[in-house]
Design a protein around this motif. Structure first.
Motif, PDB file in Angstrom:
ATOM      1  N   HIS A 118      19.293 -11.468  32.095  1.00 35.94           N
ATOM      2  CA  HIS A 118      20.348 -12.131  31.321  1.00 35.94           C
ATOM      3  C   HIS A 118      21.470 -12.657  32.212  1.00 35.94           C
ATOM      4  O   HIS A 118      21.842 -13.825  32.122  1.00 35.94           O
ATOM      5  CB  HIS A 118      20.924 -11.182  30.267  1.00 35.94           C
ATOM      6  CG  HIS A 118      20.025 -10.986  29.092  1.00 35.94           C
ATOM      7  ND1 HIS A 118      19.780 -11.969  28.167  1.00 35.94           N
ATOM      8  CD2 HIS A 118      19.301  -9.912  28.694  1.00 35.94           C
ATOM      9  CE1 HIS A 118      18.950 -11.513  27.246  1.00 35.94           C
ATOM     10  NE2 HIS A 118      18.646 -10.261  27.548  1.00 35.94           N
ATOM     11  N   SER A 119      22.019 -11.800  33.052  1.00 35.20           N
ATOM     12  CA  SER A 119      23.157 -12.220  33.876  1.00 35.20           C
ATOM     13  C   SER A 119      22.747 -13.303  34.869  1.00 35.20           C
ATOM     14  O   SER A 119      23.517 -14.222  35.143  1.00 35.20           O
ATOM     15  CB  SER A 119      23.753 -11.021  34.608  1.00 35.20           C
ATOM     16  OG  SER A 119      22.793 -10.422  35.451  1.00 35.20           O
ATOM     17  N   VAL A 120      21.527 -13.213  35.384  1.00 28.25           N
ATOM     18  CA  VAL A 120      21.060 -14.220  36.343  1.00 28.25           C
ATOM     19  C   VAL A 120      20.821 -15.547  35.640  1.00 28.25           C
ATOM     20  O   VAL A 120      21.182 -16.608  36.168  1.00 28.25           O
ATOM     21  CB  VAL A 120      19.780 -13.735  37.061  1.00 28.25           C
ATOM     22  CG1 VAL A 120      19.241 -14.793  37.993  1.00 28.25           C
ATOM     23  CG2 VAL A 120      20.060 -12.447  37.819  1.00 28.25           C
ATOM     24  N   LEU A 121      20.226 -15.501  34.458  1.00 23.36           N
ATOM     25  CA  LEU A 121      20.013 -16.741  33.706  1.00 23.36           C
ATOM     26  C   LEU A 121      21.341 -17.447  33.448  1.00 23.36           C
ATOM     27  O   LEU A 121      21.462 -18.658  33.655  1.00 23.36           O
ATOM     28  CB  LEU A 121      19.319 -16.442  32.368  1.00 23.36           C
ATOM     29  CG  LEU A 121      17.842 -16.074  32.414  1.00 23.36           C
ATOM     30  CD1 LEU A 121      17.365 -15.619  31.044  1.00 23.36           C
ATOM     31  CD2 LEU A 121      17.016 -17.242  32.915  1.00 23.36           C
TER      32      LEU A 121
ATOM     33  N   ARG B 197      16.866 -15.658  24.636  1.00 22.64           N
ATOM     34  CA  ARG B 197      16.437 -14.994  23.402  1.00 22.64           C
ATOM     35  C   ARG B 197      15.150 -14.210  23.617  1.00 22.64           C
ATOM     36  O   ARG B 197      14.949 -13.165  23.006  1.00 22.64           O
ATOM     37  CB  ARG B 197      16.238 -16.015  22.286  1.00 22.64           C
ATOM     38  CG  ARG B 197      17.521 -16.528  21.687  1.00 22.64           C
ATOM     39  CD  ARG B 197      17.249 -17.352  20.431  1.00 22.64           C
ATOM     40  NE  ARG B 197      16.343 -18.473  20.661  1.00 22.64           N
ATOM     41  CZ  ARG B 197      16.711 -19.697  21.029  1.00 22.64           C
ATOM     42  NH1 ARG B 197      17.983 -19.959  21.213  1.00 22.64           N
ATOM     43  NH2 ARG B 197      15.820 -20.655  21.188  1.00 22.64           N
ATOM     44  N   GLU B 198      14.272 -14.712  24.479  1.00 18.58           N
ATOM     45  CA  GLU B 198      12.980 -14.057  24.705  1.00 18.58           C
ATOM     46  C   GLU B 198      13.089 -12.855  25.650  1.00 18.58           C
ATOM     47  O   GLU B 198      12.170 -12.054  25.733  1.00 18.58           O
ATOM     48  CB  GLU B 198      11.985 -15.054  25.292  1.00 18.58           C
ATOM     49  CG  GLU B 198      11.585 -16.135  24.313  1.00 18.58           C
ATOM     50  CD  GLU B 198      10.726 -17.215  24.960  1.00 18.58           C
ATOM     51  OE1 GLU B 198      10.529 -17.170  26.193  1.00 18.58           O
ATOM     52  OE2 GLU B 198      10.274 -18.096  24.223  1.00 18.58           O
ATOM     53  N   THR B 199      14.218 -12.735  26.342  1.00 15.03           N
ATOM     54  CA  THR B 199      14.396 -11.652  27.301  1.00 15.03           C
ATOM     55  C   THR B 199      14.860 -10.390  26.568  1.00 15.03           C
ATOM     56  O   THR B 199      15.805 -10.443  25.788  1.00 15.03           O
ATOM     57  CB  THR B 199      15.441 -12.044  28.362  1.00 15.03           C
ATOM     58  OG1 THR B 199      14.988 -13.222  29.022  1.00 15.03           O
ATOM     59  CG2 THR B 199      15.635 -10.944  29.373  1.00 15.03           C
ATOM     60  N   PRO B 200      14.209  -9.251  26.816  1.00 14.26           N
ATOM     61  CA  PRO B 200      14.613  -7.998  26.151  1.00 14.26           C
ATOM     62  C   PRO B 200      16.032  -7.575  26.548  1.00 14.26           C
ATOM     63  O   PRO B 200      16.523  -7.918  27.616  1.00 14.26           O
ATOM     64  CB  PRO B 200      13.598  -6.975  26.661  1.00 14.26           C
ATOM     65  CG  PRO B 200      12.520  -7.741  27.309  1.00 14.26           C
ATOM     66  CD  PRO B 200      13.057  -9.073  27.676  1.00 14.26           C
ATOM     67  N   ASP B 201      16.669  -6.810  25.663  1.00 15.50           N
ATOM     68  CA  ASP B 201      18.019  -6.333  25.921  1.00 15.50           C
ATOM     69  C   ASP B 201      18.048  -4.993  26.650  1.00 15.50           C
ATOM     70  O   ASP B 201      19.119  -4.512  27.023  1.00 15.50           O
ATOM     71  CB  ASP B 201      18.796  -6.192  24.609  1.00 15.50           C
ATOM     72  CG  ASP B 201      19.091  -7.547  23.997  1.00 15.50           C
ATOM     73  OD1 ASP B 201      19.176  -8.533  24.747  1.00 15.50           O
ATOM     74  OD2 ASP B 201      19.231  -7.609  22.755  1.00 15.50           O
TER      75      ASP B 201
END
Length: 127
Positions: free
Chosen positions: A105-108, A93-97
């Motif tokens: 995102h993909s790595v997380l 949620r804290e990671t920008p889009d």
């Protein structure tokens, strides 16, 4: 007559020298244009490589964040899966889009699934 032909020779000589200098100037300008094009191409390559480096740096940071979440979720009896999932969800949620940080995102997702033992979904193909 002699004066006229001597003047003509001088004028022809000066004209020939001007032509030589003009040809040299044209060659120099062509060389400068070629160097300018090479420089612009190098600057474009540098910008592209900088973007790739920034994206890879963010992917590395995402792996570090997953490891940190894993370490913070290990208790006396092993991994507290619910806590780990909530930490990963918060990080997502804290990671920008958009921007370089969006590569996280993909790595997380992939690394969290790997830690939890779920099948890893392949991230989208790199550009």
């Amino acid at each position: 007559m002699r004066d006229a032909s001597a003047q003509e020779l001088l004028l022809l000589s000066a004209l020939q020298e001007c032509r030589i200098q003009l040809d040299a100037a044209r060659k120099d300008e062509a060389a400068r244009a070629a160097v300018r094009e090479e420089l612009e191409a190098a600057l474009r390559r540098e910008a592209a490589l900088s973007a790739v480096v920034a994206e890879e740096r963010e992917r590395t940071e995402a792996v570090r964040l997953v490891l940190q979440a894993l370490l913070m979720s290990i208790g006396w009896f092993g991994l507290r899966r619910r806590l780990f999932r909530s930490r990963i969800a918060r990080l997502g949620r804290e990671t920008p889009d958009s921007g370089p940080q969006s590569a996280r995102h993909s790595v997380l997702l992939a690394e969290a699934r790997r830690v939890l033992g779920a099948p890893v979904v392949q991230p989208p193909a790199q550009r």
